[in-house]
Design an enzyme around this catalytic site. Structure first.
Site, PDB file in Angstrom:
ATOM      1  N   CYS A 268      23.924  74.754 -36.036  1.00  0.00           N
ATOM      2  CA  CYS A 268      25.089  74.811 -36.912  1.00  0.00           C
ATOM      3  C   CYS A 268      25.154  73.108 -37.683  1.00  0.00           C
ATOM      4  O   CYS A 268      24.632  72.304 -37.031  1.00  0.00           O
ATOM      5  CB  CYS A 268      26.473  74.717 -35.974  1.00  0.00           C
ATOM      6  SG  CYS A 268      27.975  75.054 -36.887  1.00  0.00           S
ATOM      7  N   ASP A 396      33.789  77.592 -26.902  1.00  0.00           N
ATOM      8  CA  ASP A 396      33.526  76.082 -27.092  1.00  0.00           C
ATOM      9  C   ASP A 396      34.027  75.237 -25.999  1.00  0.00           C
ATOM     10  O   ASP A 396      35.117  75.754 -25.407  1.00  0.00           O
ATOM     11  CB  ASP A 396      33.769  75.830 -28.257  1.00  0.00           C
ATOM     12  CG  ASP A 396      32.918  74.574 -28.953  1.00  0.00           C
ATOM     13  OD1 ASP A 396      32.163  73.702 -28.252  1.00  0.00           O
ATOM     14  OD2 ASP A 396      32.992  74.314 -30.104  1.00  0.00           O
TER      15      ASP A 396
HETATM   16  O1  LIG Z   1      30.741  70.509 -35.978  1.00  0.00           O
HETATM   17  C1  LIG Z   1      31.746  70.164 -36.377  1.00  0.00           C
HETATM   18  O2  LIG Z   1      31.781  69.098 -36.768  1.00  0.00           O
HETATM   19  C2  LIG Z   1      32.697  70.901 -36.325  1.00  0.00           C
HETATM   20  C3  LIG Z   1      34.174  70.205 -36.609  1.00  0.00           C
HETATM   21  C4  LIG Z   1      35.127  71.171 -36.579  1.00  0.00           C
HETATM   22  C5  LIG Z   1      35.155  72.732 -36.048  1.00  0.00           C
HETATM   23  C6  LIG Z   1      34.038  72.891 -35.581  1.00  0.00           C
HETATM   24  C7  LIG Z   1      32.744  72.324 -35.862  1.00  0.00           C
HETATM   25  N1  LIG Z   1      31.891  72.624 -35.265  1.00  0.00           N
HETATM   26  C8  LIG Z   1      31.631  74.043 -34.805  1.00  0.00           C
HETATM   27  C9  LIG Z   1      30.277  74.604 -34.079  1.00  0.00           C
HETATM   28  O3  LIG Z   1      29.908  75.701 -34.251  1.00  0.00           O
HETATM   29  C10 LIG Z   1      29.372  73.586 -33.124  1.00  0.00           C
HETATM   30  O4  LIG Z   1      28.197  73.841 -33.455  1.00  0.00           O
HETATM   31  C11 LIG Z   1      29.781  73.806 -31.614  1.00  0.00           C
HETATM   32  O5  LIG Z   1      31.243  73.534 -31.586  1.00  0.00           O
HETATM   33  C12 LIG Z   1      28.881  73.077 -30.786  1.00  0.00           C
HETATM   34  O6  LIG Z   1      28.830  71.780 -31.010  1.00  0.00           O
HETATM   35  P1  LIG Z   1      27.956  70.927 -30.261  1.00  0.00           P
HETATM   36  O7  LIG Z   1      28.656  70.377 -29.023  1.00  0.00           O
HETATM   37  O8  LIG Z   1      27.730  69.503 -31.080  1.00  0.00           O
HETATM   38  O9  LIG Z   1      26.533  71.210 -30.064  1.00  0.00           O
END
Ligand SMILES: O=C(O)c1ccccc1NCC(=O)[C@H](O)[C@H](O)COP(=O)(O)O
Length: 490
Positions: A268, A396
């Protein structure tokens, strides 16, 4: 044109057979047969991908495939290796099939048997039953609506099932309107023989949930079948890759294992072509783009088209390489904007990462991934209101920043969620902790962003290492079959 030629030949052969054995006699033979085997039962449970294994010696697109193939011995190997249905070509000129193969196979196996042929006349349906078939193929491209309905009715009157084959959204609508229960999406264009492995993705979303969906043609590799798990099909029809295989049992086990026990990976927050290249080369299943303006990962919709066009792996995939699906991530955006961006970019899935209600999810004209966070046991109840109206749930870590924070959540609660629904696990995943996450939570898929970044920028090495670690962990999981049975939802 191939289809015209084969249908003309079929008419000629049929006229002769009707003289040799009039309709009334073939009808009588059909009615004398023991009841057909239950095809729908063979596709149970619905949340697994079952195998329809095909016995064919040749095909017009590939020529001679397996001239020395022993039909009965091959069908027995298929059944012993886990096939749920055996498909038998009976067309003699172009596929070197034969009715004798069908009858002999029916007598040698205990699973249902499909007559695979170019059926245009009720005579052939009675014939199929008289030869022992439990199921027939009806190809929308060679039948008009009335013929399709009539032939379906004859099959139903004989308690047989029909696999109604479609090659376009238009044909899919016709199959639905005719009342087809089992719908096959054939990736091979029967006129040009060109393959479109993405046809199943495009057609799947207009097919009702209560139908049995079969993906047909061009299914060879791990990546091919991992995609099928994403499109929620109940069965795959495989011919060529089986009959040419040097080791059929191993090949079947590979297909069934990867269709039913793999973990989907979504990378992502992508915004640069080089990271899209790495993700594709490493075997990512979904690519995520963030359309939430306050995020440092925000990307303008037009820019997504530019970075995809600049990605060599996306625009010129290697032979046999399967491209990932595209996911747009939104937070409390209005539905019209989301739908317009989805159309503009050609997004395949929409991830809603804010406070969107179940009713809001239904306004989105793509399959929805709804992100939810779990703080306590009671939160699991909220999942139920989204489960039936969304495509997948994404669990999440609860944070005020919605997502992409790099913080891990409560994996015990996620494990309980994974027992109820097909979930994507997100939040703080890295190449270092992902094996434990898979082992503990047994999710359907994984979503990662921060864990494949260095100083807030995607890092190609970390993307490759993450995906390699997931595939490595899967192997361990697949070698421990008792764990597989525990998590039937994956
Ligand atoms: O990634 C972002 O900045 C974000 C902002 C607002 C809403 C969702 C967002 N990301 C969503 C995702 O799918 C991420 O991949 C997921 O939350 C996992 O994130 P991480 O902990 O950084 O691997």
């Amino acid at each position: 044109m191939f289809l015209d030629r084969i249908v003309n030949q079929t008419r000629i052969d049929l006229a002769q057979r009707k003289i040799d054995l009039p309709l009334e006699q073939i009808k009588r033979q059909a009615l004398e047969q023991p009841s057909p085997r239950d095809v729908l039962e063979a596709f149970d449970p619905r949340d697994r991908v079952h195998l329809i294994a095909e016995v064919k010696r040749a095909s017009p697109s590939k020529g001679l495939l397996a001239p020395d193939l022993d039909p009965v011995a091959t069908a027995k190997i298929y059944e012993q290796s886990g096939a749920s249905v055996i498909s038998v070509l009976t067309e003699p000129h172009f596929f070197l099939g034969s009715p004798e193969y069908l009858t002999a196979i029916k007598n040698a196996v205990s699973v249902p048997v499909l007559r695979k042929d170019f059926i245009i006349d009720e005579y052939q349906v009675y014939e199929a039953r008289a030869w022992g078939a439990d199921m027939i193929l009806l190809i929308c491209a060679i039948l008009d609506d009335q013929q399709l309905r009539d032939l379906l009715n004859v099959a139903t009157s004989l308690r047989m099932r029909a696999l109604v084959e479609v090659h376009s959204q238009d044909e899919a609508q016709r199959a639905i309107a005719a009342g087809a229960v089992i719908i096959g999406v054939n990736s091979r264009n029967l006129t040009t023989f060109e393959m479109n492995p993405y046809l199943i993705r495009d057609i799947r979303r207009i097919l009702p949930e209560d139908r049995v969906i079969v993906a047909e043609s061009g299914i060879h590799s791990e990546a091919d079948v991992r995609r099928l798990a994403r499109y929620d099909v109940q069965a795959m029809l495989v011919g060529e890759s089986l009959v040419v295989s040097k080791n059929i049992p191993d090949h079947i086990q590979m297909l069934l294992r990867h269709a039913n026990h793999t973990t989907q990976v979504k990378i992502c927050g992508l915004s640069e072509p080089e990271h899209i290249d790495t993700a594709i080369e490493a075997g990512a299943d979904m690519l995520g783009f963030i359309f939430h303006k306050p995020s440092h990962r925000y990307i303008q919709p037009e820019r997504v088209l530019e970075v995809l066009a600049a990605s060599q792996s996306y625009t010129q995939p290697r032979q046999g390489q399967v491209l990932p699906d595209l996911v747009g991530v939104f937070v409390n955006e209005d539905a019209d904007t989301i739908n317009a961006i989805a159309d503009q970019i050609g997004l395949h899935y929409i991830q809603l990462h804010g406070d969107e209600t179940p009713e809001f999810c239904q306004q989105i004209n793509r399959p929805v991934i709804k992100a939810l966070s779990l703080r306590q046991l009671e939160d699991l109840e909220r999942l139920a209101s989204y489960r039936d109206i969304t495509w997948r749930l994404l669990i999440d870590t609860p944070t005020p920043d919605w997502g992409g924070t790099g913080r891990t959540g409560d994996w015990e609660l996620a494990r309980l969620a994974a027992q109820q629904s097909k979930i994507l696990l997100a939040g703080g995943l890295t190449a270092e902790n992902v094996a434990t996450a898979i082992d503990q939570v047994q999710p359907w898929g994984l979503d990662v962003s921060s864990g494949v970044e260095t100083e807030r920028r995607k890092d190609s090495q970390k993307i490759a290492a993450f995906i390699a670690q997931v595939r490595q962990s899967e192997k361990g999981q697949q070698e421990a079959p008792e764990r597989q049975e525990e998590s039937s939802l994956r």
